[in-house]
Design a protein around this motif. Structure first.
Motif, PDB file in Angstrom:
ATOM      1  N   PHE A  30     -12.849  -6.261   8.492  1.00  0.00           N
ATOM      2  CA  PHE A  30     -11.729  -7.407   8.800  1.00  0.00           C
ATOM      3  C   PHE A  30     -10.436  -7.043   9.506  1.00  0.00           C
ATOM      4  O   PHE A  30      -9.545  -8.020   9.337  1.00  0.00           O
ATOM      5  CB  PHE A  30     -11.057  -7.446   6.652  1.00  0.00           C
ATOM      6  CG  PHE A  30     -12.159  -8.269   6.671  1.00  0.00           C
ATOM      7  CD1 PHE A  30     -11.389  -9.268   6.010  1.00  0.00           C
ATOM      8  CD2 PHE A  30     -13.294  -7.766   5.369  1.00  0.00           C
ATOM      9  CE1 PHE A  30     -12.702 -10.448   5.008  1.00  0.00           C
ATOM     10  CE2 PHE A  30     -14.366  -7.911   4.658  1.00  0.00           C
ATOM     11  CZ  PHE A  30     -13.926  -9.726   4.469  1.00  0.00           C
ATOM     12  N   GLN A  31     -10.695  -6.409  10.476  1.00  0.00           N
ATOM     13  CA  GLN A  31      -9.925  -5.403  11.473  1.00  0.00           C
ATOM     14  C   GLN A  31      -9.742  -7.373  12.440  1.00  0.00           C
ATOM     15  O   GLN A  31     -10.353  -7.550  12.378  1.00  0.00           O
ATOM     16  CB  GLN A  31      -9.986  -4.879  12.079  1.00  0.00           C
ATOM     17  CG  GLN A  31      -9.974  -3.228  11.400  1.00  0.00           C
ATOM     18  CD  GLN A  31      -8.640  -2.872  10.658  1.00  0.00           C
ATOM     19  OE1 GLN A  31      -7.869  -3.311  10.954  1.00  0.00           O
ATOM     20  NE2 GLN A  31      -8.260  -2.750   8.880  1.00  0.00           N
ATOM     21  N   PRO A  32      -8.751  -7.138  12.312  1.00  0.00           N
ATOM     22  CA  PRO A  32      -7.603  -7.865  13.948  1.00  0.00           C
ATOM     23  C   PRO A  32      -9.000  -7.884  14.727  1.00  0.00           C
ATOM     24  O   PRO A  32      -8.997  -6.513  15.332  1.00  0.00           O
ATOM     25  CB  PRO A  32      -6.669  -8.246  14.071  1.00  0.00           C
ATOM     26  CG  PRO A  32      -5.779  -8.065  12.389  1.00  0.00           C
ATOM     27  CD  PRO A  32      -7.121  -6.551  11.679  1.00  0.00           C
TER      28      PRO A  32
ATOM     29  N   TYR B  71     -11.345  -4.123  -0.795  1.00  0.00           N
ATOM     30  CA  TYR B  71     -11.993  -4.140  -0.071  1.00  0.00           C
ATOM     31  C   TYR B  71     -12.855  -3.123  -0.893  1.00  0.00           C
ATOM     32  O   TYR B  71     -11.978  -2.101  -1.654  1.00  0.00           O
ATOM     33  CB  TYR B  71     -11.827  -3.927   0.692  1.00  0.00           C
ATOM     34  CG  TYR B  71     -10.719  -4.522   2.260  1.00  0.00           C
ATOM     35  CD1 TYR B  71     -12.018  -5.637   2.382  1.00  0.00           C
ATOM     36  CD2 TYR B  71      -9.647  -4.408   1.819  1.00  0.00           C
ATOM     37  CE1 TYR B  71     -10.994  -6.251   3.096  1.00  0.00           C
ATOM     38  CE2 TYR B  71      -8.539  -5.687   2.064  1.00  0.00           C
ATOM     39  CZ  TYR B  71      -8.977  -6.193   3.121  1.00  0.00           C
ATOM     40  OH  TYR B  71      -8.414  -6.841   3.640  1.00  0.00           O
TER      41      TYR B  71
ATOM     42  N   VAL C 243       0.843  -0.934   0.040  1.00  0.00           N
ATOM     43  CA  VAL C 243      -0.504  -0.128  -0.316  1.00  0.00           C
ATOM     44  C   VAL C 243       0.956   1.244  -0.059  1.00  0.00           C
ATOM     45  O   VAL C 243       1.858   1.050   0.276  1.00  0.00           O
ATOM     46  CB  VAL C 243      -0.848   0.356   0.716  1.00  0.00           C
ATOM     47  CG1 VAL C 243      -1.475  -1.205   1.344  1.00  0.00           C
ATOM     48  CG2 VAL C 243       0.189   0.189   2.516  1.00  0.00           C
TER      49      VAL C 243
ATOM     50  N   GLN D 278       1.312   4.058   2.144  1.00  0.00           N
ATOM     51  CA  GLN D 278       2.158   3.790   3.161  1.00  0.00           C
ATOM     52  C   GLN D 278       3.549   3.211   3.499  1.00  0.00           C
ATOM     53  O   GLN D 278       4.111   3.658   4.050  1.00  0.00           O
ATOM     54  CB  GLN D 278       1.215   2.960   4.270  1.00  0.00           C
ATOM     55  CG  GLN D 278       1.303   3.243   5.783  1.00  0.00           C
ATOM     56  CD  GLN D 278       1.322   4.621   6.399  1.00  0.00           C
ATOM     57  OE1 GLN D 278       0.736   5.640   6.139  1.00  0.00           O
ATOM     58  NE2 GLN D 278       1.624   5.365   7.086  1.00  0.00           N
TER      59      GLN D 278
ATOM     60  N   VAL E  11     -13.341  -2.789   5.104  1.00  0.00           N
ATOM     61  CA  VAL E  11     -12.483  -2.772   5.827  1.00  0.00           C
ATOM     62  C   VAL E  11     -12.086  -2.663   7.302  1.00  0.00           C
ATOM     63  O   VAL E  11     -11.667  -3.631   7.693  1.00  0.00           O
ATOM     64  CB  VAL E  11     -11.482  -1.547   5.497  1.00  0.00           C
ATOM     65  CG1 VAL E  11      -9.506  -1.613   5.677  1.00  0.00           C
ATOM     66  CG2 VAL E  11     -11.467  -1.334   3.853  1.00  0.00           C
TER      67      VAL E  11
ATOM     68  N   ALA F  36      -8.116   6.686   0.677  1.00  0.00           N
ATOM     69  CA  ALA F  36      -6.653   7.263   0.875  1.00  0.00           C
ATOM     70  C   ALA F  36      -6.219   5.556   1.299  1.00  0.00           C
ATOM     71  O   ALA F  36      -5.813   4.649   1.058  1.00  0.00           O
ATOM     72  CB  ALA F  36      -6.551   7.569   1.367  1.00  0.00           C
ATOM     73  N   LYS F  37      -7.570   4.821   2.608  1.00  0.00           N
ATOM     74  CA  LYS F  37      -7.573   3.807   3.413  1.00  0.00           C
ATOM     75  C   LYS F  37      -8.030   2.691   2.475  1.00  0.00           C
ATOM     76  O   LYS F  37      -8.066   1.466   2.994  1.00  0.00           O
ATOM     77  CB  LYS F  37      -7.612   4.029   4.206  1.00  0.00           C
ATOM     78  CG  LYS F  37      -7.206   5.223   5.591  1.00  0.00           C
ATOM     79  CD  LYS F  37      -6.097   4.234   5.638  1.00  0.00           C
ATOM     80  CE  LYS F  37      -5.454   5.463   7.062  1.00  0.00           C
ATOM     81  NZ  LYS F  37      -3.736   5.240   6.899  1.00  0.00           N
ATOM     82  N   VAL F  38      -8.693   2.797   1.093  1.00  0.00           N
ATOM     83  CA  VAL F  38      -9.351   1.426   0.690  1.00  0.00           C
ATOM     84  C   VAL F  38      -8.664   1.154  -0.804  1.00  0.00           C
ATOM     85  O   VAL F  38      -8.047   2.039  -1.473  1.00  0.00           O
ATOM     86  CB  VAL F  38     -10.991   2.246   0.346  1.00  0.00           C
ATOM     87  CG1 VAL F  38     -11.870   0.712   0.214  1.00  0.00           C
ATOM     88  CG2 VAL F  38     -11.381   2.187   2.025  1.00  0.00           C
ATOM     89  N   TYR F  39      -8.116  -0.225  -0.358  1.00  0.00           N
ATOM     90  CA  TYR F  39      -7.374  -0.875  -1.847  1.00  0.00           C
ATOM     91  C   TYR F  39      -8.615  -2.161  -2.167  1.00  0.00           C
ATOM     92  O   TYR F  39      -9.346  -2.297  -1.223  1.00  0.00           O
ATOM     93  CB  TYR F  39      -6.087  -0.953  -1.206  1.00  0.00           C
ATOM     94  CG  TYR F  39      -5.264  -0.152  -1.326  1.00  0.00           C
ATOM     95  CD1 TYR F  39      -4.651   0.395  -2.086  1.00  0.00           C
ATOM     96  CD2 TYR F  39      -5.241   0.195   0.432  1.00  0.00           C
ATOM     97  CE1 TYR F  39      -3.841   1.331  -1.377  1.00  0.00           C
ATOM     98  CE2 TYR F  39      -4.387   1.327   0.316  1.00  0.00           C
ATOM     99  CZ  TYR F  39      -3.587   1.559  -0.630  1.00  0.00           C
ATOM    100  OH  TYR F  39      -2.613   2.820  -0.331  1.00  0.00           O
TER     101      TYR F  39
ATOM    102  N   LEU G 102      -1.767  -3.218   8.411  1.00  0.00           N
ATOM    103  CA  LEU G 102      -1.974  -1.842   8.419  1.00  0.00           C
ATOM    104  C   LEU G 102      -3.329  -2.429   8.371  1.00  0.00           C
ATOM    105  O   LEU G 102      -4.019  -3.076   7.666  1.00  0.00           O
ATOM    106  CB  LEU G 102      -1.676  -1.350   7.808  1.00  0.00           C
ATOM    107  CG  LEU G 102      -0.023  -1.455   7.948  1.00  0.00           C
ATOM    108  CD1 LEU G 102       0.686  -0.179   5.856  1.00  0.00           C
ATOM    109  CD2 LEU G 102       0.523  -0.440   8.987  1.00  0.00           C
ATOM    110  N   PHE G 103      -4.133  -0.991   8.717  1.00  0.00           N
ATOM    111  CA  PHE G 103      -5.629  -0.958   8.927  1.00  0.00           C
ATOM    112  C   PHE G 103      -5.965  -0.905   7.438  1.00  0.00           C
ATOM    113  O   PHE G 103      -6.951  -1.734   7.152  1.00  0.00           O
ATOM    114  CB  PHE G 103      -5.673   1.144   9.449  1.00  0.00           C
ATOM    115  CG  PHE G 103      -7.601   0.799   9.160  1.00  0.00           C
ATOM    116  CD1 PHE G 103      -8.472   0.511  10.082  1.00  0.00           C
ATOM    117  CD2 PHE G 103      -8.237   1.499   8.168  1.00  0.00           C
ATOM    118  CE1 PHE G 103     -10.152   0.281   9.612  1.00  0.00           C
ATOM    119  CE2 PHE G 103      -9.487   1.671   7.796  1.00  0.00           C
ATOM    120  CZ  PHE G 103     -10.174   1.085   8.360  1.00  0.00           C
ATOM    121  N   GLU G 104      -5.641  -0.415   6.135  1.00  0.00           N
ATOM    122  CA  GLU G 104      -5.983  -0.422   4.798  1.00  0.00           C
ATOM    123  C   GLU G 104      -5.936  -1.457   4.106  1.00  0.00           C
ATOM    124  O   GLU G 104      -6.270  -2.054   2.973  1.00  0.00           O
ATOM    125  CB  GLU G 104      -5.239   0.537   3.933  1.00  0.00           C
ATOM    126  CG  GLU G 104      -3.078   0.808   3.479  1.00  0.00           C
ATOM    127  CD  GLU G 104      -3.586   1.739   5.231  1.00  0.00           C
ATOM    128  OE1 GLU G 104      -3.830   1.232   6.484  1.00  0.00           O
ATOM    129  OE2 GLU G 104      -1.798   2.675   4.514  1.00  0.00           O
TER     130      GLU G 104
ATOM    131  N   PRO H 248      -5.649  -5.145   6.081  1.00  0.00           N
ATOM    132  CA  PRO H 248      -5.930  -6.277   7.081  1.00  0.00           C
ATOM    133  C   PRO H 248      -5.304  -7.110   7.260  1.00  0.00           C
ATOM    134  O   PRO H 248      -5.950  -8.279   5.905  1.00  0.00           O
ATOM    135  CB  PRO H 248      -7.191  -6.282   7.795  1.00  0.00           C
ATOM    136  CG  PRO H 248      -8.353  -5.818   6.424  1.00  0.00           C
ATOM    137  CD  PRO H 248      -7.042  -4.788   5.917  1.00  0.00           C
TER     138      PRO H 248
END
Lengths: 311, 211
Positions: free
Chosen positions: B67-69, B58, A162, A164, B64, B52-55, A269-271, A273
């Motif tokens: 799916f976090q631990p 997802y 990613v 980051q 997202v 920016a946090k979505v890949y 990372l968050f993005e 997991p």
């Protein structure tokens, strides 16, 4: 020209739209990315490269490694593994609770040889009902999120790469071609610095049939002095230097290897997991304790008995 | 140069082209709407609203997030405790918990102090440190002093209690095989009861407390 203003306007709109799409939008989206924390361990990520590795990034760039090696791991999907750790004090209760969720899961043979992978689901929502059924009846269960994809099954990484991962790179080198393997995670895959040095000197010595060119100019072949240098490469067979000579890495080779070993795009990372691997079990090996017991501190008199350098 | 200049004029010249407004053909309009529709459909599937946090794979931040631990469980505390242990304790007790006989640092692996039924003594020990010898599994260890690591951790009293609880959870799980989470509230209560103490504990002090 009658419609010059319209032509000018159309050209302006076309150019500014592409500028907005290719320059402005990514800047707004990622331009302020900063160090974050991993999930759930909350360790800082990414860490700045150490100085030698920073120099190595320049060596990597100057040698054009990027033309054959990418640094981007792809990911197609994600799978969710449901692992039963403990059936609880009342296993029958857990079995019947699971059978209500899914008849396939609630079979007594699933409870033999724990911890055991119960099932694999594509969506985490499907795992939630299983987790609920087991925990409510006193059992213990674990849900592992595992990224999937061709690169990950090749062992090139644990998750996708990613943005980051690159925020501290002044020249981002994700690469476009894969004549060689992906290096996003090479610091974790091949963490032995001596292996890396030998591989740079003679790739075919370490990997049979490798198409990588040898980077001999990063090494110095010189006559052995009184004793062999501590950092002389340990080469065997056809790649070994003639008797009386040794192969010693130059500063560039050391920097490049330091850079390669600093590549670890695997932190959860968050993005992206991914369930981190469990902490390695504590060593109960008594030999370690025994060896450590033999280590004794020096005493002042012992130090004085050694021939002094200052006279 | 002997060409007759009049000959070229004999061909009837075409009408001068002019720029005028003509209506847009209907098929272009149709194509535009089709492309717009396809674009919107693709964006809806893969766009993630430019987050920016979505890949991939997802499709949104909420996706997202799912799916976090899982946070808050013992696994999370263990992960934090492992980091804190490595930063604060491993210098003497080693990453593997085998201790360092050269300095007189006792092992934590299978130590009866670690395997104690409650983490009370451990929280006290981490908070204020230990002076003098301590007997671990029948052997006397003396490193002189164990520093008051707990009191020197960064953060306010609540954060310190959280960190000490995480360390205690990790040490008890990793080296004593006790899978019980030490709650921050527990550490906070114990720390409250010993907050006025400035000296290190001694083994005798700890033995007075219920294990």
């Amino acid at each position: 020209m009658k419609s010059s203003s319209i032509v000018f306007l159309a050209a302006f709109i076309a150019l500014s739209a592409s500028w907005g799409g290719f320059v402005l939008a990514p800047q707004l989206q990622l331009g302020r990315a900063d160090q974050t924390k991993t999930v759930p361990a909350e360790e800082k990520y990414p860490l700045a490269r150490p100085g030698l590795a920073q120099q190595g990034a320049e060596v990597y760039r100057s040698l054009g490694c990027v033309y054959c090696h990418s640094q981007q791991v792809g990911q197609n999907g994600v799978k969710v593994e449901v692992v039963l750790l403990d059936a609880g004090t009342n296993a029958d209760n857990t079995i019947s609770a699971l059978a209500k969720v899914n008849a396939q899961l609630g079979k007594p043979e699933n409870f033999i040889g724990l911890p055991k992978k119960l099932t694999e689901v594509a969506d985490i929502g499907a795992a939630d009902s299983i987790v609920k059924a087991v925990t409510e009846s006193g059992g213990k269960i674990e849900v592992n999120v595992i990224p999937t994809g061709a690169d990950i099954s090749r062992g090139w990484g644990k998750r996708r790469t990613v943005a980051q991962d690159f925020i501290y790179d002044s020249v981002v080198q994700p690469g476009t071609r894969r004549a060689g393997p992906d290096l996003a995670n090479v610091g974790s895959r091949l963490a032995d610095a001596n292996w890396q040095l030998r591989h740079l000197y003679a790739p075919q010595a370490e990997i049979k049939g490798s198409t990588m060119p040898a980077y001999r100019f990063l090494f110095e072949k010189r006559k052995v002095g009184k004793v062999t240098s501590a950092d002389a490469l340990k080469l065997t067979g056809e790649f070994a230097p003639p008797a009386g000579f040794e192969i010693v890495p130059t500063d560039d080779a050391r920097a490049l290897v330091a850079y390669l070993l600093s590549l670890h795009a695997e932190a959860p990372l968050f993005e992206s997991p991914v369930t981190p691997p469990p902490a390695p079990a504590a060593s109960t090996n008594t030999t370690i304790v025994a060896v450590r017991a033999e280590i004794k501190n020096y005493t002042a008199s012992e130090l004085l008995s050694v021939e002094g350098t200052a006279k | 140069m002997n060409a007759d200049p009049k000959q070229s004029c004999s061909v009837a010249s075409e009408a001068e082209p002019t720029a005028t407004m003509t209506p847009m053909p209907v098929w272009i309009l149709g194509l535009m709407f089709t492309l717009l529709f396809l674009g919107a459909w693709y964006f809806d599937l893969y766009g993630g609203w430019f987050e920016a946090k979505v890949y991939a794979p997802y499709s949104s931040v909420a996706d997202v997030q799912r799916f976090q631990p899982k946070k808050g469980g013992i696994a999370d505390t263990l992960a934090r405790g492992r980091k804190l242990y490595a930063d604060n304790c491993a210098v003497c007790h080693m990453e593997t918990g085998v201790g360092n006989p050269a300095n007189g640092c006792p092992p934590l692996v299978d130590s009866e102090w670690v395997k104690s039924p409650s983490p009370t003594r451990m929280i006290m020990l981490i908070s204020k440190g230990l002076a003098g010898p301590i007997t671990v599994n029948g052997k006397v260890w003396n490193s002189g002093v164990m520093l008051a690591v707990g009191d020197s951790l960064p953060g306010d009293e609540k954060e310190k209690a959280e960190k000490i609880a995480a360390i205690a959870t990790y040490v008890r799980f990793q080296f004593g095989k006790i899978e019980v989470e030490t709650k921050p509230a527990q550490a906070l209560t114990i720390r409250e009861s010993i907050k006025d103490r400035t000296a290190n504990f001694t083994e005798a002090d700890l033995l007075k407390v219920e294990p």
